[in-house]
Design a protein around this motif. Structure first.
Motif, PDB file in Angstrom:
ATOM      1  N   LYS A  28      -4.527   8.907   4.187  1.00  0.00           N
ATOM      2  CA  LYS A  28      -4.231   7.190   4.504  1.00  0.00           C
ATOM      3  C   LYS A  28      -5.313   6.369   4.590  1.00  0.00           C
ATOM      4  O   LYS A  28      -5.546   5.204   4.227  1.00  0.00           O
TER       5      LYS A  28
ATOM      6  N   CYS B 166       0.812  -1.410  -0.247  1.00  0.00           N
ATOM      7  CA  CYS B 166      -0.051   0.109   0.158  1.00  0.00           C
ATOM      8  C   CYS B 166       1.227   1.643   0.010  1.00  0.00           C
ATOM      9  O   CYS B 166       0.866   1.744  -0.487  1.00  0.00           O
TER      10      CYS B 166
ATOM     11  N   THR C 281      -6.563   6.693   1.628  1.00  0.00           N
ATOM     12  CA  THR C 281      -6.793   5.336   0.791  1.00  0.00           C
ATOM     13  C   THR C 281      -6.456   3.808   1.291  1.00  0.00           C
ATOM     14  O   THR C 281      -7.251   2.918   0.351  1.00  0.00           O
TER      15      THR C 281
ATOM     16  N   LEU D  18      -0.448   8.106  -3.568  1.00  0.00           N
ATOM     17  CA  LEU D  18      -1.300   9.130  -3.857  1.00  0.00           C
ATOM     18  C   LEU D  18      -2.553  10.817  -2.934  1.00  0.00           C
ATOM     19  O   LEU D  18      -1.716  10.687  -1.548  1.00  0.00           O
TER      20      LEU D  18
ATOM     21  N   HIS E  39     -10.268   2.771  -0.163  1.00  0.00           N
ATOM     22  CA  HIS E  39      -9.946   2.375  -1.914  1.00  0.00           C
ATOM     23  C   HIS E  39      -9.525   1.066  -1.461  1.00  0.00           C
ATOM     24  O   HIS E  39     -10.408   0.122  -2.616  1.00  0.00           O
TER      25      HIS E  39
END
Lengths: 119, 119
Positions: free
Chosen positions: B60, B51, B63, B56, B66
């Motif tokens: 966090k 990860c 993220t 991105l 997602h």
């Protein structure tokens, strides 16, 4: 003149081909009812189907919402013909932007429906 | 024994192949960040990426959300390796269920990124 003006006034907003976004198309197709509508439109090739053609197990306002999501994402074109709102798949636009995607999606949807016994 | 039990306790839930649904896959891919994650995973073929590999422009926790959507829809597999959560694309499962779809999606995403100048 008058009839053209009247038709324009009722014209529904559509994204131009270059405004269509993959993410919006995928979102539009991520709902079972919308996927079903698209499969039915694909089955009649380039033909138009009226909203009332679709016999969906949802309310009229939810149906209207689903058609709007499909139109605003660029998946379908909606046109008034008299009192009917007619719908057609924007296959040329989608195939031009995303080669092979619509075909693969329809095959995938057909296979899943057969697998789950939904015809 | 102990390490296996510990690994099991930390195992993350994944749908079995036959539980994966097209609508959920399309929903997972309808977000620009998730589509970007999938493109990066596809670019390393069957390899795993942690990860923390992904840079991105989101928090966090977003993220993590997602990645969870991608895992729960069956698009990716997530496995703990020590303290790292590793991610890989479930390409075999997706291709088995939906022939041609993943490839067409990746080509479409590449073309759109090139068209919009997002590389």
């Amino acid at each position: 003149m008058t009839s053209t003006a009247a038709a324009d006034a009722r014209a529904l907003p559509h994204p131009a081909r270059e405004e269509i976004r993959l993410e919006a198309v995928l979102h539009a197709l991520s709902d079972p009812m919308r996927l079903r509508i698209v499969r039915e439109l694909a089955a009649v090739s380039g033909d138009e189907l009226s909203c009332s053609h679709f016999d969906l197990p949802i309310t009229k306002s939810t149906t209207t919402h689903h058609f709007r999501v499909l139109r605003e994402s660029g998946v379908i074109r909606q046109t008034y013909r008299g009192t009917a709102k007619m719908n057609s798949l924007r296959a040329n636009d989608l195939n031009g932007l995303f080669p092979g995607l619509l075909g693969a999606l329809l095959v995938s949807a057909d296979r899943q429906a057969a697998r789950l016994g939904e015809g």
